[in-house]
Scaffold this motif. Structure first.
Motif, short mmCIF file in Angstrom:
data_model
loop_
_atom_site.label_atom_id
_atom_site.label_comp_id
_atom_site.label_asym_id
_atom_site.label_seq_id
_atom_site.Cartn_x
_atom_site.Cartn_y
_atom_site.Cartn_z
N VAL A 151 42.46 20.87 -6.04
CA VAL A 151 41.77 20.57 -7.29
C VAL A 151 42.32 21.43 -8.42
O VAL A 151 42.59 20.95 -9.53
CB VAL A 151 40.25 20.78 -7.14
CG1 VAL A 151 39.56 20.73 -8.51
CG2 VAL A 151 39.65 19.72 -6.22
N SER A 209 42.26 17.92 -10.98
CA SER A 209 41.57 16.65 -10.75
C SER A 209 40.59 16.78 -9.59
O SER A 209 40.88 17.45 -8.59
CB SER A 209 42.59 15.56 -10.43
OG SER A 209 41.94 14.40 -9.94
N VAL A 210 39.41 16.16 -9.74
CA VAL A 210 38.41 16.18 -8.66
C VAL A 210 38.39 14.83 -7.95
O VAL A 210 37.41 14.48 -7.29
CB VAL A 210 37.00 16.50 -9.21
CG1 VAL A 210 36.95 17.91 -9.75
CG2 VAL A 210 36.59 15.49 -10.27
N MET A 244 37.59 15.27 -4.34
CA MET A 244 36.49 16.18 -4.01
C MET A 244 35.20 15.57 -4.56
O MET A 244 34.74 15.92 -5.64
CB MET A 244 36.73 17.58 -4.61
CG MET A 244 35.73 18.62 -4.09
SD MET A 244 36.05 20.28 -4.76
CE MET A 244 35.46 20.06 -6.45
N GLN A 284 32.75 24.91 -5.38
CA GLN A 284 33.17 23.51 -5.51
C GLN A 284 32.46 22.84 -6.68
O GLN A 284 33.08 22.07 -7.42
CB GLN A 284 32.86 22.76 -4.21
CG GLN A 284 33.75 23.15 -3.04
CD GLN A 284 33.45 22.34 -1.80
OE1 GLN A 284 33.40 21.12 -1.84
NE2 GLN A 284 33.24 23.01 -0.68
N TYR A 334 34.09 21.24 -9.97
CA TYR A 334 33.80 19.86 -10.36
C TYR A 334 33.38 19.80 -11.83
O TYR A 334 33.79 18.90 -12.56
CB TYR A 334 32.69 19.28 -9.48
CG TYR A 334 32.56 17.78 -9.62
CD1 TYR A 334 33.24 16.93 -8.76
CD2 TYR A 334 31.77 17.21 -10.62
CE1 TYR A 334 33.15 15.55 -8.90
CE2 TYR A 334 31.68 15.85 -10.77
CZ TYR A 334 32.37 15.01 -9.90
OH TYR A 334 32.28 13.65 -10.06
N TYR A 364 36.60 20.23 -13.98
CA TYR A 364 37.61 19.18 -13.95
C TYR A 364 37.02 17.77 -13.79
O TYR A 364 37.74 16.83 -13.47
CB TYR A 364 38.59 19.43 -12.79
CG TYR A 364 39.34 20.74 -12.91
CD1 TYR A 364 40.24 20.96 -13.94
CD2 TYR A 364 39.14 21.76 -11.98
CE1 TYR A 364 40.92 22.16 -14.06
CE2 TYR A 364 39.83 22.97 -12.08
CZ TYR A 364 40.71 23.16 -13.12
OH TYR A 364 41.39 24.35 -13.22
N LYS A 382 39.38 12.83 -13.08
CA LYS A 382 39.36 12.28 -11.73
C LYS A 382 40.64 11.54 -11.36
O LYS A 382 40.96 11.39 -10.19
CB LYS A 382 38.17 11.34 -11.55
CG LYS A 382 36.84 12.07 -11.55
CD LYS A 382 35.71 11.11 -11.23
CE LYS A 382 34.37 11.86 -11.19
NZ LYS A 382 33.26 10.96 -10.85
N ALA A 419 46.38 14.89 -0.82
CA ALA A 419 44.93 15.10 -0.90
C ALA A 419 44.26 14.58 0.34
O ALA A 419 43.36 15.20 0.88
CB ALA A 419 44.38 14.38 -2.13
#
Length: 261
Positions: A154, A159-160, A163, A204, A208, A211, A215, A226
């Motif tokens: 991430v 980018s999430v 996640m 986490q 999130y 970022y 996405k 990933a």
């Protein structure tokens, strides 16, 4: 009042952890539907299985009194993870994959049998609790640390995409519930690993938040990486959730991994 609060946090931990254990189901439905494990890894499910077995054993009354809620959820988790491992053995994409999965399963069974037999036949009281507690704690911390790979991804991709928010939230809530349960029960073997899980879940969520608007930034070739990283996260347990393509399926599998208690 303290006992009631401990019970309530234990029940909530059971519910959230069960959700995490079941989150890889779409991945396994895909495996069954295609009759192949493809490039998915069976390692996370074997690792989660040993964690569940040791934690369930630790929670039994003759090992650790007043921790039956630890045994109930980890006993259920052990059954679920066993089913996942069996699916991997049946639908292994190659003979090498089947042998590796079988070898890991045999190692898991051997380690659990050794800990259980030594604690049952050679140790008593606090010594029994210490051995089982240390074994369960080490496995739990390893499982909770597994999402570090996806967190690194991430940060690298900003980018999430791989996640999922609900997965991260579930990890945080599960770890926090069991952390408080352990504090109320004055049990360091529950408090320490789940404190680590709660902290990593919070990290986490922070990532999130930072970022969340990016996405799609990790697309392209990053998608495959990933997916691979997320698979290795598994269960945590408590195993956590999302599915779609190969990468998304792996994200689902990853969730399981961090759910261990």
């Amino acid at each position: 009042m303290e006992d009631l609060a401990k019970f309530l946090f234990g029940v909530s931990g059971n519910v959230i952890a069960l959700f995490l254990f079941l989150s890889p189901v779409p991945t396994f439905w895909r495996i069954i539907r295609r009759k192949s494990t493809e490039d998915f890894s069976g390692v996370p499910y074997n690792m989660t299985l040993i964690n569940c077995l040791l934690s369930a054993w630790y929670g039994l009354p003759f090992v650790s009194p007043n921790n039956i809620l630890v045994s109930t959820i980890n006993g259920a988790g052990a059954v679920i993870e066993t089913a996942y491992v069996v699916v991997f053995l049946v639908f292994a994409s190659t003979h090498k994959t089947r042998l590796r999965t079988l070898g890991l399963a045999a190692a898991v069974a051997s380690v659990f049998a050794a800990v259980a037999l030594v604690s049952l036949l050679a140790l008593h009281g606090q010594h029994r609790k210490l051995l089982c507690g240390v074994a369960a704690t080490v496995c739990s911390i390893c499982m909770y640390a597994s999402p570090l790979s996806i967190m690194r991804l991430v940060i690298k991709t900003k980018s999430v995409e791989y996640m999922p928010f609900l997965l991260s939230l579930a990890v945080f809530l599960c770890g926090t519930s069991w952390f408080i349960y352990g504090l109320l029960g004055r049990d360091p073997f529950v408090t320490i690993p789940n404190g680590c899980g709660s902290f990593l879940g919070a990290v986490q969520l922070v990532l999130y938040a930072i970022y969340r608007n990016n996405k799609g930034a990790g697309g392209g070739s990053g998608g495959k990486q990933a997916g691979d990283d997320d698979v290795e996260m598994a269960e945590g347990r408590n195993n956590k959730v999302a599915d779609g393509g190969a990468a998304d399926d792996d994200s689902t599998a990853g969730g399981k991994a961090s759910t261990e208690v």
